[in-house]
Structure formats: C-alpha cells, structure tokens
Design a protein around this motif. Structure first.
Motif, mmCIF file in Angstrom:
data_model
loop_
_atom_site.group_PDB
_atom_site.id
_atom_site.type_symbol
_atom_site.label_atom_id
_atom_site.label_comp_id
_atom_site.label_asym_id
_atom_site.label_seq_id
_atom_site.Cartn_x
_atom_site.Cartn_y
_atom_site.Cartn_z
ATOM 1 N N TYR A 44 -14.626 -120.921 13.862
ATOM 2 C CA TYR A 44 -14.269 -120.162 12.922
ATOM 3 C C TYR A 44 -14.625 -120.234 11.721
ATOM 4 O O TYR A 44 -14.984 -119.293 11.195
ATOM 5 C CB TYR A 44 -13.507 -121.780 12.061
ATOM 6 C CG TYR A 44 -13.382 -121.405 10.985
ATOM 7 C CD1 TYR A 44 -12.255 -121.102 10.540
ATOM 8 C CD2 TYR A 44 -13.725 -122.375 10.037
ATOM 9 C CE1 TYR A 44 -11.503 -121.319 9.210
ATOM 10 C CE2 TYR A 44 -13.445 -122.876 9.180
ATOM 11 C CZ TYR A 44 -12.380 -121.999 8.917
ATOM 12 O OH TYR A 44 -11.524 -122.047 6.815
ATOM 13 N N ALA A 48 -15.464 -116.705 9.183
ATOM 14 C CA ALA A 48 -15.144 -116.698 7.797
ATOM 15 C C ALA A 48 -16.187 -115.890 7.711
ATOM 16 O O ALA A 48 -15.878 -115.409 6.907
ATOM 17 C CB ALA A 48 -15.018 -118.093 7.596
ATOM 18 N N ARG A 49 -17.264 -116.181 7.845
ATOM 19 C CA ARG A 49 -18.463 -115.413 7.455
ATOM 20 C C ARG A 49 -18.418 -114.374 7.609
ATOM 21 O O ARG A 49 -18.297 -113.147 6.794
ATOM 22 C CB ARG A 49 -19.880 -115.668 7.907
ATOM 23 C CG ARG A 49 -20.426 -117.013 7.667
ATOM 24 C CD ARG A 49 -20.680 -117.483 6.344
ATOM 25 N NE ARG A 49 -21.622 -118.692 6.400
ATOM 26 C CZ ARG A 49 -22.124 -119.317 4.786
ATOM 27 N NH1 ARG A 49 -22.355 -118.394 4.650
ATOM 28 N NH2 ARG A 49 -22.266 -120.425 5.378
ATOM 29 N N LEU A 51 -15.666 -112.048 7.650
ATOM 30 C CA LEU A 51 -14.870 -111.412 7.055
ATOM 31 C C LEU A 51 -15.307 -112.069 5.590
ATOM 32 O O LEU A 51 -14.162 -111.084 4.866
ATOM 33 C CB LEU A 51 -13.118 -112.116 7.698
ATOM 34 C CG LEU A 51 -12.539 -111.969 8.309
ATOM 35 C CD1 LEU A 51 -11.179 -112.948 9.321
ATOM 36 C CD2 LEU A 51 -12.850 -110.299 8.753
ATOM 37 N N GLY A 52 -16.533 -112.329 4.476
ATOM 38 C CA GLY A 52 -16.524 -112.600 4.269
ATOM 39 C C GLY A 52 -15.967 -113.646 2.730
ATOM 40 O O GLY A 52 -15.198 -114.243 1.848
ATOM 41 N N ARG A 53 -14.895 -114.570 3.703
ATOM 42 C CA ARG A 53 -14.309 -115.626 2.835
ATOM 43 C C ARG A 53 -14.560 -116.795 2.795
ATOM 44 O O ARG A 53 -16.398 -117.314 3.396
ATOM 45 C CB ARG A 53 -13.537 -116.431 4.315
ATOM 46 C CG ARG A 53 -12.503 -114.795 4.332
ATOM 47 C CD ARG A 53 -11.168 -115.235 4.881
ATOM 48 N NE ARG A 53 -10.056 -114.384 5.443
ATOM 49 C CZ ARG A 53 -8.947 -114.548 6.108
ATOM 50 N NH1 ARG A 53 -9.414 -116.013 7.287
ATOM 51 N NH2 ARG A 53 -8.260 -113.554 6.434
ATOM 52 N N PRO A 54 -15.322 -117.980 1.938
ATOM 53 C CA PRO A 54 -15.948 -119.272 1.923
ATOM 54 C C PRO A 54 -16.008 -119.610 3.484
ATOM 55 O O PRO A 54 -14.327 -119.913 3.483
ATOM 56 C CB PRO A 54 -15.315 -119.674 0.362
ATOM 57 C CG PRO A 54 -13.922 -119.344 1.070
ATOM 58 C CD PRO A 54 -14.151 -117.693 0.603
ATOM 59 N N VAL A 55 -16.906 -120.775 4.237
ATOM 60 C CA VAL A 55 -16.712 -121.740 4.638
ATOM 61 C C VAL A 55 -16.299 -122.678 4.429
ATOM 62 O O VAL A 55 -16.921 -123.531 3.742
ATOM 63 C CB VAL A 55 -18.128 -121.395 5.876
ATOM 64 C CG1 VAL A 55 -18.014 -122.063 6.549
ATOM 65 C CG2 VAL A 55 -18.326 -119.864 6.247
ATOM 66 N N GLN A 56 -15.370 -123.344 4.836
ATOM 67 C CA GLN A 56 -14.501 -124.555 4.688
ATOM 68 C C GLN A 56 -15.352 -125.770 5.673
ATOM 69 O O GLN A 56 -14.803 -125.512 6.154
ATOM 70 C CB GLN A 56 -12.818 -124.933 4.604
ATOM 71 C CG GLN A 56 -12.489 -124.281 3.384
ATOM 72 C CD GLN A 56 -12.501 -123.920 2.440
ATOM 73 O OE1 GLN A 56 -12.515 -125.658 1.630
ATOM 74 N NE2 GLN A 56 -12.405 -123.786 1.307
#
Length: 107
Positions: A44, A48-49, A51-56
């Motif tokens: 996950y 996320a990395r 796709l440039g999303r922050p990692v929760q």
C-alpha cells in the motif's frame, strides 16, 4: 511400576507434547498474520508513493465516544416507560431485614 502409573506418565507426556504443538501452531499463525499485514501495508505504501499520495500510517483507532453512546442507547431502551431515559434513584427508604435461621441453601 504399576500399569496405572505408566499409563498416566505416557498420557502426560503426549498431553504436554500436544499442547506444545498447539502453542507452536498459534505462534506461527500470529507471526504469519503479522507478516502478511506488514507486506500488505508495504505494498500500500509503495503504491501510494508511486502515485504521489501521502502514506498513511497503519493505525488502529478506538472510538471511545462511540462505545459510550452504544451503552447509553442500550440503557435508555431498557429504562421503564414511566421514567425518563437516564433517570437515577436518588432517594431510598432503608429498612432492616431480619436474618433467617436457615442458611443460604435453605437448610
């Protein structure tokens, strides 16, 4: 050595051996589950990395307010129809109860 003593010692050995095997199986299951969760969260985080999303972070939350509301609703539903929800007894007339000659089992 009597047969009974031999039987119980052999039975005790196999009982201990069985409990050891069950304990090892539980330990392996917990380790495999935690490893699976770690790999799933790593996958996950990698997606996320990419796709440039922050990692929760992987976190389990306990919503204590929701738990308290659940018990308050259950208490309000079980309240008598004449009393308002959440009503408490604030005045009690106490009296002494005579002790019986019999014990609690009625003897």
């Amino acid at each position: 050595m009597s047969f009974e003593r031999l039987f119980f010692s052999v039975f005790g050995f196999f009982l201990r051996l069985g409990l050891l095997v069950v304990g090892l199986m539980v330990m392996v299951f917990v380790l495999a589950l935690s490893l699976f969760m770690l790999v799933a969260w790593g996958l996950y985080a990698l997606i996320a990395r990419l796709l440039g999303r922050p990692v929760q972070p992987l976190a389990f939350t306990i919503l204590r307010q929701a738990q308290a509301q659940f018990f308050r609703r259950a208490n309000a539903q079980s309240a008598p129809s004449g009393a308002p929800a959440g009503a408490e007894v604030i005045d009690v007339n106490s009296r002494e109860v005579d002790s019986a000659t019999t014990d609690r089992l009625g003897r």
